[in-house]
Every structure is written in structure tokens, then in C-alpha cells.
Design an enzyme around this catalytic site. Structure first.
Site, PDB file in Angstrom:
ATOM      1  N   ARG A  41       0.734  -1.280   0.123  1.00  0.00           N
ATOM      2  CA  ARG A  41       0.032  -0.146   0.087  1.00  0.00           C
ATOM      3  C   ARG A  41       1.073   1.730   0.021  1.00  0.00           C
ATOM      4  O   ARG A  41       1.747   1.187   0.918  1.00  0.00           O
ATOM      5  CB  ARG A  41      -1.152  -0.736   1.433  1.00  0.00           C
ATOM      6  CG  ARG A  41      -1.906  -0.641   1.643  1.00  0.00           C
ATOM      7  CD  ARG A  41      -2.140  -0.388   2.736  1.00  0.00           C
ATOM      8  NE  ARG A  41      -3.480   0.303   2.697  1.00  0.00           N
ATOM      9  CZ  ARG A  41      -3.396   1.254   3.116  1.00  0.00           C
ATOM     10  NH1 ARG A  41      -3.186   1.044   4.585  1.00  0.00           N
ATOM     11  NH2 ARG A  41      -4.294   2.232   3.302  1.00  0.00           N
ATOM     12  N   SER A 110     -12.141  -4.800  -0.520  1.00  0.00           N
ATOM     13  CA  SER A 110     -12.867  -3.988   0.250  1.00  0.00           C
ATOM     14  C   SER A 110     -14.367  -4.321   1.001  1.00  0.00           C
ATOM     15  O   SER A 110     -14.285  -3.001   0.162  1.00  0.00           O
ATOM     16  CB  SER A 110     -12.291  -3.190   1.651  1.00  0.00           C
ATOM     17  OG  SER A 110     -10.650  -3.397   0.969  1.00  0.00           O
ATOM     18  N   LYS A 139      -5.630   2.228   9.071  1.00  0.00           N
ATOM     19  CA  LYS A 139      -5.659   3.465   7.762  1.00  0.00           C
ATOM     20  C   LYS A 139      -7.032   4.093   7.914  1.00  0.00           C
ATOM     21  O   LYS A 139      -8.052   4.385   8.788  1.00  0.00           O
ATOM     22  CB  LYS A 139      -6.711   2.191   6.715  1.00  0.00           C
ATOM     23  CG  LYS A 139      -6.016   0.923   6.636  1.00  0.00           C
ATOM     24  CD  LYS A 139      -6.682  -0.693   5.619  1.00  0.00           C
ATOM     25  CE  LYS A 139      -6.857  -0.044   4.591  1.00  0.00           C
ATOM     26  NZ  LYS A 139      -7.555  -0.627   4.284  1.00  0.00           N
TER      27      LYS A 139
END
Lengths: 214, 214
Positions: A41, A110, A139
């Protein structure tokens, strides 16, 4: 092709949360500790940097026979030869990504509701990342925690495997597996720990025990 | 395939510099004023937003027979069916982009030196964006102005067509063409003007005259 067993201990990277330790070294330590899949990420990097880090991790994960997944950027995933792509609800739509990814690349999505889970499954997702299971600061876009009940509902509704993400640690990883998840996804629970390898080993032990008991 | 004539008046978008006017309307007005090619640049948008704006502009540019180019994001360019991709020096390397783009998509590369221009040409670029020709505030990453002399050197060295970008306006557009450029790329010179269509028409007049005299 995704092997559902690879979802057991799924490391998602974050260079900030790795506390300044170089990412490749941190990931290698985590794999040595038992991580079974790695997601890169990069929300701030330029495309060039993202690509170069992806190539570096690609070489490393291939050496250790662990699949590499790229978050959001299908072009980086294709260019770096990653095995998988992970997309969130504000990324490229799954149908568009699926058309371009080719049949060899698996795609995870997700989700935080049963509806999103079923929609992703209909559109060809290979696995789901459900959460945040517990409150988390890792996050910024994780949203409110959905809890174990919702995770269990998602796992029951979906035919494809589900990983629980968000605030998962050694104390609650067993409960996530009991709720029906094929594995857990972890950022700070591994990358922000003093011993990255030790943290991965600790989680892996709980997961392996959970699988035996389950 | 790129038609070099389409580079004549190349609009690069920037939602902030459009001063709050909706992008699709602004682009349509610019095309009506004589813009020959449109590049969508989105440095802050999520992938989903970027994709949706790209689809909107795609429909619009196709209606007007003007090619659409996507900045940086090859996945968005592929997913939206854009004709072109534009990459800078901190984007995906040209060779990697070229492999994935397929033979129908043309690729432009930002350069600021003769060396970068020749390297991009060697690696298969279809056109070059050279600049910043003049000082500009439109692109945070534009770097120092290279001037007309350097632009002329790049145009002389490269076999592929070159557009001049950075601080180009009605007063200096003729000089950019005289330096050997196939066209100019403009952001605020069109999008930040009170009349977007009027600004495009004014630039187009100067360019058409320059082409006739040249």
C-alpha cells in the site's frame, strides 16, 4: 490464482507505520515470522517510486514463494508482475479492473457490509477484506468498526474467502477465525512492533492453533 | 495512433485552476473554441473519481472527435478507453507503460532536456511535452523554465513531435511554434480565463497564423 491458505496471515504494508525501518527488510522479517501474503500500500508515493518498491518486493516475495498484492493501482500490479490486486470502495470499480487484470491476477475487495460483500462476489472478486473488525488507527479510511457479528454475517453470506482486517492482534485473532474468516490482515500489529518477526510468529501461532481447534 | 496535428492546441485540465467551474463544461467550451486534444490530470482524486471523470470526458471528447489523454495513470487510461497516456519523469517508466498500453494507445512524455527527449524517443514515446518553456505557477512540479533556446534544441534533436508547455499565452505562442514545436499545451491560459472559449479561440488564431507564416 489465489490459494485461500495464503490468506491466513496477510501483511499490509505502510511505510509510516513501519517506524522508519526500510520496507523490504521489514517485509522479509515478517515473512520469516510466518506471513503468508503481502500487500503493498502506497498512498503518497509517485508512480515511479511505487513501481520501484513493487519490483523490490516482487523479487523478495517470489524468493519466499509468498504472493504479492498491490493496493489500488492496477497499472503498478501489472507492470510489476504482482499476483494480486486489492481494491477498496473508492478505487477502480471491480468490473473495470477485472476486464484489464487478465485471468491470472486475483482481486480482493474491501467490504464493510454483507451487501458490499455479495456485490463484490457477483462481480468476480477472489477474496474479501472485511472490516474494520475492531477500531484501528492504521487506515485513515477504515471507517467505524463493524464488529465480530458483522464479520460473521459476511463470512456466512460469501462463498469466497474472507480476511478480517482492523485492530486484529494476538488476543482477538482466534475470535476472527472462529467467526469464519480464512485469515487476518495486519498492518501495525506486525509493522509497528519492536520485533517484526516476533510479532508475526506470535500471530501465526494463534492462527495455526485456531485452525486446528476450529 | 497520434495525429501530430492534434497537438496544435492541447488543453491540460486542472480542476483547481478551472476556478470552480465544472470540468466537463469547461472542456466542452474549450473544444468549441478550438482545442485539438485534452489531457485529464487528477493528482488528488481517488481512483474511482478519476475513472468517473475520465469516462465523462471520454464521452464528450469522442462526440467532438478530439483525442483524450490521461496523465500518469495507465490503468485509468485503459479502463476509460482513452486514446493516449502522458507520463512525467516520476511516473511509470515509459518502457513498462509501453508494454502494457498496447499498440493503439499513444504515449507522450514530459521532458526538460535534450537527453530526456532522446531517451523518451528511443523508448517509444509518440510525442514530447517540453518545458516549462516560460515560468509558470500552474504545475507545482514544473521545475525551472527551460526557455525558447532549449525548446528549439529539443525540437531539433527529436524526430517525434514536441509540444511546448509552461507559461504559453497569446503573446508568446507564435514564438513557441517558430522554435519548432508542433503545438502548445495550456492549463491556466485557457481554464483560468474569464471566457474559456474566448481564450481558446484567441490561442487558436495565433497558432493557425503561425502555421501559415511558418
Amino acid at each position: 490464482m489465489l490459494n485461500p491458505k495464503d490468506l491466513l496471515l496477510y501483511l499490509c504494508t505502510d511505510r509510516v507505520l513501519a517506524l522508519g525501518r526500510p520496507l523490504a527488510g521489514a517485509v522479509e522479517e515478517a515473512i520469516a515470522g510466518g506471513v503468508t501474503m503481502v500487500q503493498l500500500r502506497e498512498k503518497e508515493a509517485s508512480s515511479r517510486e511505487f513501481y520501484e518498491i513493487a519490483l523490490e518486493l516482487r523479487a523478495l516475495t517470489r524468493r519466499h514463494h509468498v504472493p504479492l498484492v498491490i493496493d489500488d493501482r492496477l497499472d503498478i500490479a501489472l507492470a510489476a508482475g504482482a499476483e494480486g490486486l486489492h481494491i477498496g470502495q473508492s478505487d477502480l470499480p471491480l468490473a473495470a479492473a477485472r476486464r484489464l487484470a487478465g485471468k491470472d491476477m486475483f482481486i480482493g475487495v474491501s467490504v464493510s457490509t454483507v451487501e458490499e460483500a455479495l456485490e463484490a462476489e457477483r462481480n468476480g472478486a477472489d477474496y474479501l477484506g472485511a472490516g474494520a473488525v475492531y477500531p484501528t488507527g492504521s487506515k485513515a479510511d477504515a471507517g467505524e468498526a463493524v464488529g465480530l457479528g458483522r464479520l460473521a454475517a459476511i463470512c456466512a453470506a460469501a462463498k469466497i474467502p474472507v480476511v478480517g482486517i482492523g485492530g486484529v492482534n494476538v488476543d482477538n485473532a482466534g475470535a476472527v477465525i472462529k467467526a469464519g474468516a480464512a485469515g487476518i490482515a495486519v498492518i501495525s500489529g506486525i509493522l509497528s512492533q519492536p520485533s517484526i518477526g516476533g510479532a508475526a510468529r506470535g500471530l501465526r501461532r494463534v492462527l495455526d492453533e485456531g485452525k486446528i481447534r476450529g
